[in-house]
Design an enzyme around this catalytic site. Structure first.
Site, mmCIF file in Angstrom:
data_model
loop_
_atom_site.group_PDB
_atom_site.id
_atom_site.type_symbol
_atom_site.label_atom_id
_atom_site.label_comp_id
_atom_site.label_asym_id
_atom_site.label_seq_id
_atom_site.Cartn_x
_atom_site.Cartn_y
_atom_site.Cartn_z
ATOM 1 N N GLY A 23 1.401 -0.761 22.607
ATOM 2 C CA GLY A 23 1.619 0.650 23.012
ATOM 3 C C GLY A 23 3.059 0.269 23.336
ATOM 4 O O GLY A 23 3.494 -0.232 23.907
ATOM 5 N N ARG A 84 -1.049 -2.491 17.332
ATOM 6 C CA ARG A 84 -1.809 -3.632 18.018
ATOM 7 C C ARG A 84 -2.443 -4.467 17.020
ATOM 8 O O ARG A 84 -3.261 -3.869 16.088
ATOM 9 C CB ARG A 84 -2.858 -2.770 18.956
ATOM 10 C CG ARG A 84 -2.305 -1.947 19.883
ATOM 11 C CD ARG A 84 -3.257 -1.390 20.828
ATOM 12 N NE ARG A 84 -3.044 -0.054 21.427
ATOM 13 C CZ ARG A 84 -2.106 -0.507 22.870
ATOM 14 N NH1 ARG A 84 -2.017 -1.721 23.314
ATOM 15 N NH2 ARG A 84 -1.924 0.731 23.461
ATOM 16 N N GLY A 114 3.150 -5.245 26.237
ATOM 17 C CA GLY A 114 2.330 -5.484 27.505
ATOM 18 C C GLY A 114 1.617 -7.116 27.249
ATOM 19 O O GLY A 114 1.760 -8.007 26.749
ATOM 20 N N ASP A 115 0.400 -6.623 28.113
ATOM 21 C CA ASP A 115 -0.298 -7.890 28.465
ATOM 22 C C ASP A 115 -0.878 -8.581 27.036
ATOM 23 O O ASP A 115 -0.889 -9.930 26.933
ATOM 24 C CB ASP A 115 -1.390 -7.988 29.355
ATOM 25 C CG ASP A 115 -2.328 -7.034 29.442
ATOM 26 O OD1 ASP A 115 -2.375 -5.914 28.439
ATOM 27 O OD2 ASP A 115 -3.293 -6.650 29.990
ATOM 28 N N THR A 138 5.858 -2.178 28.998
ATOM 29 C CA THR A 138 4.566 -1.385 28.733
ATOM 30 C C THR A 138 4.952 -0.370 29.852
ATOM 31 O O THR A 138 5.489 -0.404 31.016
ATOM 32 C CB THR A 138 3.345 -2.065 29.350
ATOM 33 O OG1 THR A 138 2.457 -1.081 29.596
ATOM 34 C CG2 THR A 138 3.636 -2.956 30.349
ATOM 35 N N ILE A 139 4.521 1.067 29.646
ATOM 36 C CA ILE A 139 4.625 2.251 30.526
ATOM 37 C C ILE A 139 3.437 1.747 31.945
ATOM 38 O O ILE A 139 3.971 2.297 33.090
ATOM 39 C CB ILE A 139 4.268 3.485 30.120
ATOM 40 C CG1 ILE A 139 2.712 3.552 29.795
ATOM 41 C CG2 ILE A 139 5.299 3.836 29.125
ATOM 42 C CD1 ILE A 139 2.278 5.110 29.537
ATOM 43 N N ASP A 140 2.510 0.827 31.806
ATOM 44 C CA ASP A 140 1.727 0.711 33.020
ATOM 45 C C ASP A 140 2.302 -0.003 34.031
ATOM 46 O O ASP A 140 1.528 -0.200 35.070
ATOM 47 C CB ASP A 140 0.543 0.111 32.346
ATOM 48 C CG ASP A 140 -0.645 0.935 31.422
ATOM 49 O OD1 ASP A 140 -0.193 1.951 31.369
ATOM 50 O OD2 ASP A 140 -1.188 0.281 30.493
ATOM 51 N N ASP A 142 1.790 -3.204 34.844
ATOM 52 C CA ASP A 142 0.650 -3.841 35.296
ATOM 53 C C ASP A 142 0.675 -5.575 34.760
ATOM 54 O O ASP A 142 -0.138 -6.220 34.555
ATOM 55 C CB ASP A 142 -0.641 -3.355 34.846
ATOM 56 C CG ASP A 142 -0.665 -3.336 33.306
ATOM 57 O OD1 ASP A 142 0.287 -3.539 32.795
ATOM 58 O OD2 ASP A 142 -1.827 -3.108 32.888
ATOM 59 N N ARG A 184 -5.412 2.650 31.909
ATOM 60 C CA ARG A 184 -6.562 2.228 31.441
ATOM 61 C C ARG A 184 -7.390 1.494 32.717
ATOM 62 O O ARG A 184 -8.333 1.514 33.055
ATOM 63 C CB ARG A 184 -6.980 1.922 30.084
ATOM 64 C CG ARG A 184 -8.016 2.096 29.464
ATOM 65 C CD ARG A 184 -7.821 1.497 27.986
ATOM 66 N NE ARG A 184 -7.586 2.550 27.268
ATOM 67 C CZ ARG A 184 -6.957 2.412 25.890
ATOM 68 N NH1 ARG A 184 -7.099 1.236 25.332
ATOM 69 N NH2 ARG A 184 -6.526 3.229 25.113
HETATM 70 O O1 F6P Z 1 0.492 1.127 26.654
HETATM 71 C C1 F6P Z 1 -0.353 1.370 27.757
HETATM 72 C C2 F6P Z 1 -1.124 2.432 27.340
HETATM 73 O O2 F6P Z 1 -0.210 3.309 27.386
HETATM 74 C C3 F6P Z 1 -2.172 2.592 28.580
HETATM 75 O O3 F6P Z 1 -1.903 3.181 29.606
HETATM 76 C C4 F6P Z 1 -3.079 3.345 27.690
HETATM 77 O O4 F6P Z 1 -4.447 3.542 28.095
HETATM 78 C C5 F6P Z 1 -3.152 2.979 26.281
HETATM 79 O O5 F6P Z 1 -1.786 2.643 26.343
HETATM 80 C C6 F6P Z 1 -3.618 4.010 25.158
HETATM 81 O O6 F6P Z 1 -3.358 3.290 24.071
HETATM 82 P P1 F6P Z 1 -3.334 3.861 22.580
HETATM 83 O O7 F6P Z 1 -2.965 5.177 22.474
HETATM 84 O O8 F6P Z 1 -3.044 2.819 21.616
HETATM 85 O O9 F6P Z 1 -4.993 3.858 22.667
#
Ligand code: F6P
Length: 334
Positions: A23, A84, A114-115, A138-140, A142, A184
């Site tokens: 993301g 992804r 991210g992770d 990542t915006i999360d 985490d 999430r």
């Molecule tokens: O990048 C992390 C995130 O923004 C989460 O907070 C979110 O659940 C997820 O990506 C949504 O990703 P996508 O739109 O690719 O399903």
């Protein structure tokens, strides 16, 4: 401001590739710019990989120069694009990716993501003769090994901007709103946004919440003369539709609530000053660490200091929501 370690440049890479993965997050562009400008400063060739690991495995990369990253520091998204890439879970595919890099004379890779993306980065480094540095994008927020991730501050401020507007209409109509923010698996965005917008309640995946306790809190607010409008910030969690189901449950307790899902607006927009500085420093530091011979680590920030953490640890440990901060948020509702 950040304390930035300085190193001897006695392990200068031949050439560095950069990719953004997973993301996207606001600040990826200044991070790319940081890597490019620092690499060029050291006289190292630098290549941008198009569309994350998906581009890497087909050799979709281009040499970058200083002008390639001009006027991007303020732009949201990622000029390199992101993806992804499920295929990268296959060790054979990772081997092919390493071979593609080597054929082009590239011995080092910077991965911003991210992770999931950092897991791919670790495996690539562990299995192949490519040096890899990860940056937390990542915006999360985490990610273990860093207090802050690239894009978190912007996402929090984007959500706040929207919620302040929702608050106006909530007050005018004496309505209760359930505002869903991203996250999430983690409640970092929800907790920070909830504190900063003065939410009446915060719902996060880390702690179970009973519908009765939400109703109790709302009734207590009314008794205290706070009126019946309000904002409940809900992290999206694993189950799609969680926020609508909360609204249905509230209805069954004679409490009506409107649902507003902020969604991907939180991933876009111009990065805040905070994210621009963080991303620029981390991007440039990634090159310093490569020049000093580091491999298979993530560069993050702890207590204002730029630090490295082995990618293996980053992936295995995972960052937990700060319990004390969440407790503080609960106290502030009352
Ligand atoms: O990048 C992390 C995130 O923004 C989460 O907070 C979110 O659940 C997820 O990506 C949504 O990703 P996508 O739109 O690719 O399903």
């Amino acid at each position: 401001m950040y304390q930035i370690p300085t190193f001897e440049c006695d392990n200068k890479p031949e050439a560095i590739a950069i990719l953004t993965s997973g993301g996207d997050s606001p600040g990826m562009n200044p991070a790319i710019r940081g890597v490019v400008r620092a690499a060029l400063h050291h006289g190292i060739k630098v290549y941008g990989v198009h569309k994350g690991y998906s581009g890497l495995i087909i050799g979709d990369l281009q040499e970058m120069n200083s002008a390639s990253v001009t006027n991007i520091v303020q732009r949201g998204g990622t000029i390199l694009k992101s993806d992804r890439c499920l295929a990268f879970k296959d060790p054979e595919v990772r081997y092919q990716a390493a071979e593609i890099l080597k054929e082009k004379g590239i011995d080092s890779l910077v991965v911003i993501g991210g992770d999931g993306s950092l897991t791919g980065a670790h495996l690539l480094a562990a299995e192949n003769d490519i040096r890899v540095i990860g940056l937390p994008g990542t915006i999360d927020n985490d990610i273990y090994g860093t207090d802050d991730t690239i894009g978190f501050d912007t996402a929090v401020n984007t959500a706040l901007d929207a919620i302040d507007k929702i608050r106006d209409t909530a007050l005018s109509h004496e309505s209760l709103f359930l505002v869903e923010v991203m996250g999430r698996n983690s409640g970092f965005i929800a907790t920070h946004v909830g504190i900063a917008c003065g939410a009446e309640m915060i719902v996060v995946p880390e702690y179970e919440v009973q519908i009765e306790s939400i109703c109790f809190q709302l009734a207590s607010n009314r008794e205290q003369g706070k009126g019946s409008s309000g904002i409940i910030v809900v992290a999206e969690g694993q189950t799609p539709g969680l926020t609508y189901s909360l609204a249905t449950q509230l209805k069954q307790h004679n409490q009506s609530a409107k649902v507003c899902i902020l969604g991907h607006i939180q991933r876009g927009g111009s990065p805040t000053g905070h994210d621009r500085v963080l991303a620029s420093c981390l991007g440039a530091s990634a090159v310093d660490y490569l020049c000093a011979g580091y491999n298979d680590v993530m560069i993050g920030v702890k207590n204002g200091q730029i630090v490295d953490t082995p990618l293996k640890q980053v992936i295995e440990k995972g960052k937990q929501l700060d319990e004390a901060l969440f407790e503080r948020a609960l106290l502030l509702h009352k």
